[in-house]
Scaffold this motif. Structure first.
Motif, PDB file in Angstrom:
ATOM      1  N   HIS A  10      44.259  41.490  89.879  1.00 40.59           N
ATOM      2  CA  HIS A  10      45.036  40.331  90.312  1.00 40.59           C
ATOM      3  C   HIS A  10      46.312  40.135  89.492  1.00 40.59           C
ATOM      4  O   HIS A  10      47.313  39.671  90.017  1.00 40.59           O
ATOM      5  CB  HIS A  10      44.172  39.059  90.287  1.00 40.59           C
ATOM      6  CG  HIS A  10      43.772  38.616  88.920  1.00 40.59           C
ATOM      7  ND1 HIS A  10      42.717  39.185  88.236  1.00 40.59           N
ATOM      8  CD2 HIS A  10      44.286  37.666  88.111  1.00 40.59           C
ATOM      9  CE1 HIS A  10      42.608  38.599  87.067  1.00 40.59           C
ATOM     10  NE2 HIS A  10      43.538  37.674  86.962  1.00 40.59           N
ATOM     11  N   GLU A  12      48.348  42.299  88.598  1.00 42.92           N
ATOM     12  CA  GLU A  12      49.355  43.249  89.043  1.00 42.92           C
ATOM     13  C   GLU A  12      49.906  42.907  90.423  1.00 42.92           C
ATOM     14  O   GLU A  12      50.740  43.630  90.957  1.00 42.92           O
ATOM     15  CB  GLU A  12      48.750  44.659  89.071  1.00 42.92           C
ATOM     16  CG  GLU A  12      48.293  45.134  87.699  1.00 42.92           C
ATOM     17  CD  GLU A  12      47.447  46.386  87.755  1.00 42.92           C
ATOM     18  OE1 GLU A  12      46.944  46.734  88.842  1.00 42.92           O
ATOM     19  OE2 GLU A  12      47.273  47.014  86.708  1.00 42.92           O
ATOM     20  N   LYS A  13      49.452  41.813  91.019  1.00 36.91           N
ATOM     21  CA  LYS A  13      49.860  41.423  92.357  1.00 36.91           C
ATOM     22  C   LYS A  13      50.877  40.291  92.321  1.00 36.91           C
ATOM     23  O   LYS A  13      50.934  39.531  91.351  1.00 36.91           O
ATOM     24  CB  LYS A  13      48.650  40.949  93.166  1.00 36.91           C
ATOM     25  CG  LYS A  13      47.626  42.016  93.440  1.00 36.91           C
ATOM     26  CD  LYS A  13      46.500  41.424  94.256  1.00 36.91           C
ATOM     27  CE  LYS A  13      45.550  42.483  94.744  1.00 36.91           C
ATOM     28  NZ  LYS A  13      44.554  41.930  95.650  1.00 36.91           N
ATOM     29  N   SER A  14      51.642  40.157  93.392  1.00 34.19           N
ATOM     30  CA  SER A  14      52.582  39.036  93.483  1.00 34.19           C
ATOM     31  C   SER A  14      51.894  37.777  94.003  1.00 34.19           C
ATOM     32  O   SER A  14      52.429  36.682  93.892  1.00 34.19           O
ATOM     33  CB  SER A  14      53.760  39.405  94.395  1.00 34.19           C
ATOM     34  OG  SER A  14      53.286  39.715  95.689  1.00 34.19           O
ATOM     35  N   GLY A  15      50.707  37.915  94.559  1.00 27.81           N
ATOM     36  CA  GLY A  15      49.916  36.782  95.037  1.00 27.81           C
ATOM     37  C   GLY A  15      48.451  37.156  95.016  1.00 27.81           C
ATOM     38  O   GLY A  15      48.104  38.326  95.078  1.00 27.81           O
ATOM     39  N   ASP A  65      40.290  37.949  95.204  1.00 25.41           N
ATOM     40  CA  ASP A  65      40.650  38.531  93.907  1.00 25.41           C
ATOM     41  C   ASP A  65      39.964  37.800  92.759  1.00 25.41           C
ATOM     42  O   ASP A  65      39.612  38.395  91.751  1.00 25.41           O
ATOM     43  CB  ASP A  65      42.163  38.462  93.691  1.00 25.41           C
ATOM     44  CG  ASP A  65      42.926  39.289  94.697  1.00 25.41           C
ATOM     45  OD1 ASP A  65      42.612  40.487  94.838  1.00 25.41           O
ATOM     46  OD2 ASP A  65      43.830  38.743  95.355  1.00 25.41           O
TER      47      ASP A  65
END
Length: 109
Positions: A10, A12-15, A65
């Protein structure tokens, strides 16, 4: 059962998607009766790592996530954020017993 889960952490994600789970078989919505236990890995306290052990009756989004979990600490019920992926990228050992149809939705636990 084939549940598609993200291989990306999570952070590494933008959302991210977040699920909620609190209800247990024996306690219904009374969180004071929850049997899920939270044991500190080291020193207890907010923001510290805990091992959660128990069984939840419902999860709002099984492939999320992060899962928001209520568990019993040494001081009573506490709120925990459980990541799907651990910091080293491996899967957190969360198991899903079954998925069911609920009001036409075929993907929630």
């Amino acid at each position: 059962m084939d549940v598609r889960l993200s291989a990306i952490r999570h952070v590494e994600k933008s959302g991210v998607s977040i699920a909620f789970t609190a209800t247990e078989k024996q306690g219904g919505s009374d969180i004071r009766r929850n049997m899920t236990k939270a044991k500190p890995v080291g020193r207890p306290g907010p923001g510290r790592e805990y091992i959660l052990t128990g069984h939840k009756w419902f999860c709002s989004a099984a492939g999320a996530d992060i899962i928001f979990v209520i568990a019993q600490t040494e001081k009573g019920p506490g709120c925990f954020l459980v990541p799907r992926r651990l910091p080293d990228g491996t899967r957190n050992p969360i198991s899903i017993e079954r998925l069911k149809d609920k009001l036409g939705n075929k993907s929630n636990a």
